[in-house]
Design a protein around this motif. Structure first.
Motif, PDB file in Angstrom:
ATOM      1  N   ALA A   1      62.533  59.869  60.406  1.00  0.00           N
ATOM      2  CA  ALA A   1      61.274  60.471  59.954  1.00  0.00           C
ATOM      3  C   ALA A   1      61.532  61.608  58.976  1.00  0.00           C
ATOM      4  O   ALA A   1      60.720  61.853  58.070  1.00  0.00           O
ATOM      5  CB  ALA A   1      60.485  60.981  61.156  1.00  0.00           C
ATOM      6  N   ALA A   2      62.647  62.313  59.140  1.00  0.00           N
ATOM      7  CA  ALA A   2      62.958  63.448  58.264  1.00  0.00           C
ATOM      8  C   ALA A   2      63.046  63.024  56.803  1.00  0.00           C
ATOM      9  O   ALA A   2      62.639  63.763  55.903  1.00  0.00           O
ATOM     10  CB  ALA A   2      64.274  64.094  58.696  1.00  0.00           C
TER      11      ALA A   2
ATOM     12  N   VAL B   1      53.395  59.598  64.482  1.00  0.00           N
ATOM     13  CA  VAL B   1      52.100  60.033  63.945  1.00  0.00           C
ATOM     14  C   VAL B   1      52.291  61.061  62.838  1.00  0.00           C
ATOM     15  O   VAL B   1      51.614  61.015  61.803  1.00  0.00           O
ATOM     16  CB  VAL B   1      51.224  60.600  65.086  1.00  0.00           C
ATOM     17  CG1 VAL B   1      50.010  61.319  64.523  1.00  0.00           C
ATOM     18  CG2 VAL B   1      50.783  59.479  66.024  1.00  0.00           C
ATOM     19  N   ALA B   2      53.208  61.988  63.024  1.00  0.00           N
ATOM     20  CA  ALA B   2      53.453  63.009  62.002  1.00  0.00           C
ATOM     21  C   ALA B   2      53.981  62.385  60.717  1.00  0.00           C
ATOM     22  O   ALA B   2      53.578  62.774  59.609  1.00  0.00           O
ATOM     23  CB  ALA B   2      54.451  64.041  62.536  1.00  0.00           C
ATOM     24  N   ALA B   3      54.889  61.428  60.850  1.00  0.00           N
ATOM     25  CA  ALA B   3      55.433  60.755  59.657  1.00  0.00           C
ATOM     26  C   ALA B   3      54.341  59.960  58.941  1.00  0.00           C
ATOM     27  O   ALA B   3      54.225  60.012  57.713  1.00  0.00           O
ATOM     28  CB  ALA B   3      56.588  59.839  60.064  1.00  0.00           C
ATOM     29  N   PHE B   4      53.524  59.233  59.716  1.00  0.00           N
ATOM     30  CA  PHE B   4      52.439  58.458  59.099  1.00  0.00           C
ATOM     31  C   PHE B   4      51.425  59.374  58.424  1.00  0.00           C
ATOM     32  O   PHE B   4      50.890  59.054  57.349  1.00  0.00           O
ATOM     33  CB  PHE B   4      51.735  57.601  60.167  1.00  0.00           C
ATOM     34  CG  PHE B   4      52.611  56.542  60.771  1.00  0.00           C
ATOM     35  CD1 PHE B   4      53.596  55.911  60.023  1.00  0.00           C
ATOM     36  CD2 PHE B   4      52.472  56.190  62.110  1.00  0.00           C
ATOM     37  CE1 PHE B   4      54.408  54.933  60.586  1.00  0.00           C
ATOM     38  CE2 PHE B   4      53.281  55.222  62.679  1.00  0.00           C
ATOM     39  CZ  PHE B   4      54.252  54.591  61.918  1.00  0.00           C
TER      40      PHE B   4
ATOM     41  N   TYR C   1      46.289  65.842  67.285  1.00  0.00           N
ATOM     42  CA  TYR C   1      45.025  66.127  66.593  1.00  0.00           C
ATOM     43  C   TYR C   1      45.302  66.691  65.202  1.00  0.00           C
ATOM     44  O   TYR C   1      44.608  66.351  64.234  1.00  0.00           O
ATOM     45  CB  TYR C   1      44.190  67.114  67.407  1.00  0.00           C
ATOM     46  CG  TYR C   1      43.446  66.490  68.562  1.00  0.00           C
ATOM     47  CD1 TYR C   1      42.143  66.019  68.404  1.00  0.00           C
ATOM     48  CD2 TYR C   1      44.032  66.372  69.817  1.00  0.00           C
ATOM     49  CE1 TYR C   1      41.455  65.452  69.461  1.00  0.00           C
ATOM     50  CE2 TYR C   1      43.353  65.811  70.886  1.00  0.00           C
ATOM     51  CZ  TYR C   1      42.067  65.345  70.698  1.00  0.00           C
ATOM     52  OH  TYR C   1      41.378  64.768  71.750  1.00  0.00           O
ATOM     53  N   GLY C   2      46.287  67.548  65.100  1.00  0.00           N
ATOM     54  CA  GLY C   2      46.616  68.149  63.808  1.00  0.00           C
ATOM     55  C   GLY C   2      47.040  67.119  62.782  1.00  0.00           C
ATOM     56  O   GLY C   2      46.661  67.212  61.603  1.00  0.00           O
ATOM     57  N   CYS C   3      47.819  66.133  63.215  1.00  0.00           N
ATOM     58  CA  CYS C   3      48.259  65.086  62.287  1.00  0.00           C
ATOM     59  C   CYS C   3      47.074  64.284  61.754  1.00  0.00           C
ATOM     60  O   CYS C   3      47.019  63.947  60.558  1.00  0.00           O
ATOM     61  CB  CYS C   3      49.255  64.156  62.985  1.00  0.00           C
ATOM     62  SG  CYS C   3      50.829  64.928  63.377  1.00  0.00           S
TER      63      CYS C   3
END
Length: 408
Positions: free
Chosen positions: A261-262, A292-295, A323-325
């Motif tokens: 993901a990085a 989710v963060a990567a998407f 929720y933040g993502c």
């Protein structure tokens, strides 16, 4: 004993002596073992009282006066006074008492030696610590191993790797084995304060001793690779440790997913996620939030929604990170009107909580909504917030900032 328990450094010295003398006069006429024990404890109580109050001038004056009054101070009283001097920075006095104690027949315990070493290391007197360890080896060999282990840990915690290595070699030369806890601590300290090369060398030493690297060691090595952005090396390390290990939970798999993901290697991320599920591991909240963060950052809305559906199917409750993502993905693309649709299957009336492994933030950082919400939550801790309220405030904030931008 009750008179001694209320002795404080604010009382005049004469008052202290009178109180102690009254107790001791009573106890010198007593023959019962319980009374004699109270007599010994009364003397130690004076020193401990002074230690808590931090009154070196009173201690220097009180001890000679006690001796002049005919009180015989026992070894435990001298060690209490020595530790008092050391903990308050009077190392000349502490050293004089230490040399007297170490050369006497007093039977030291590991607690006293450990506290003395802690005081000297806290003051940066590292070579004095080496001297203390050597003296223990000669005068109290039964404490050698415990003192070596404690000193290695102390040197490691303050980043004195050379002295840690020296002490470890000394311990091995005396015939003491290196166990799993020492080996893992050795890796942790080299990961925090040493170079990548030093850390990898420490890991090879642990492997050669046939000890397993524990969770703290895995995290420390991973943090070092993450700091240097060596994500390929991180992936190789995790595979070498063994992704199938059950005692580390999902930690190894989550770190592997983060390594992809990085650099936003989305195909590799998806492939390893499937491999994780096929290997019998159940994805947790951190696993889903990594995806989710990567998407979200890549604006892959379809994959984002599939991940949310998968979370719901597995009974994983979203946290503030999730929720933040979602919020950031939609608002960054100016799709705020569709936000209600995106959140329709999430319980926005829940209270905000962060349960994601912090290692995610070290790699991908915190989103704007997440950071803003944390500031708001810390500012008004008495209020019981919901995700709905935080989202409403954030959307209004973004709308105002966009209006100001376009006005200029």
């Amino acid at each position: 004993m009750g008179a001694i328990s209320v002795v404080s450094a604010t009382l005049p010295l004469e008052t202290k002596l009178i109180g102690l003398k009254a107790v001791c006069t009573h106890n010198t006429t007593a023959s019962a073992p319980k009374d004699r024990k109270r007599y010994r404890n009364s003397k130690k109580a004076v020193i401990r009282s002074l230690s808590k109050k931090g009154s070196p001038h009173i201690a220097n004056e009180l001890v000679p006066r006690l001796q002049a009054e005919g009180f015989l101070l026992d070894d435990s009283t001298w060690t209490a006074l020595m530790l008092y001097y050391a903990n308050n920075g009077f190392f000349t006095q502490a050293d004089a008492l230490w040399n007297t104690i170490i050369n006497s027949a007093y039977n030291l315990d590991i607690r006293v030696v450990s506290e003395l070493i802690d005081a000297y290391i806290g003051a940066g007197l590292f070579h004095e610590v080496i001297r203390i360890v050597q003296q223990i080896s000669i005068r109290h060999p039964h404490l050698q191993h415990q003192v070596y282990v404690h000193t290695i840990s102390c040197f490691g915690k303050v980043g004195e790797l050379e002295l840690m290595d020296y002490t470890l070699k000394e311990m091995i030369s005396k015939g003491y084995p290196v166990d799993s806890s020492i080996g893992n601590a050795y890796i942790v300290y080299h990961s925090r304060f040493g170079s990548i090369t030093m850390m990898e060398h420490a890991y090879k030493r642990l492997k050669s001793s046939r000890f397993l690297i524990e969770e703290d060691g895995i995290r420390a090595v991973s943090d070092a690779y993450i700091r240097d952005k060596k994500f390929h090396n991180l992936g190789n390390f995790l595979r070498e440790v063994g992704l199938g290990r059950r005692n580390a939970g999902n930690l190894l798999w989550n770190l592997l997913l983060l390594s992809y993901a990085a650099n936003f290697k989305m195909k590799s991320l998806q492939r390893e996620f499937l491999n994780m599920v096929e290997a019998g591991f159940d994805p947790d909240l951190t696993t889903f939030n990594i995806r989710v963060a990567a998407f979200s950052k890549m604006s892959l809305f379809w994959d984002l929604h599939l991940s949310l559906e998968h979370m719901n199917h597995n009974g994983i409750i979203p946290d503030l990170v999730t929720y933040g993502c979602v919020v950031d993905a939609y608002l960054d693309r100016r799709l705020g009107r569709n936000l209600d649709f995106a959140l329709r299957k999430m319980n926005v009336k829940d209270s905000p909580v962060v349960l994601t492994d912090p290692v995610l933030f070290e790699v991908l950082g915190k989103g704007d909504f997440h950071s803003s919400s944390e500031v708001l939550l810390e500012f008004n801790m008495r209020k019981t917030w919901t995700y709905k309220e935080l989202i409403a405030i954030y959307v209004k904030k973004k709308y105002r900032s966009n209006q100001i931008f376009w006005n200029y």
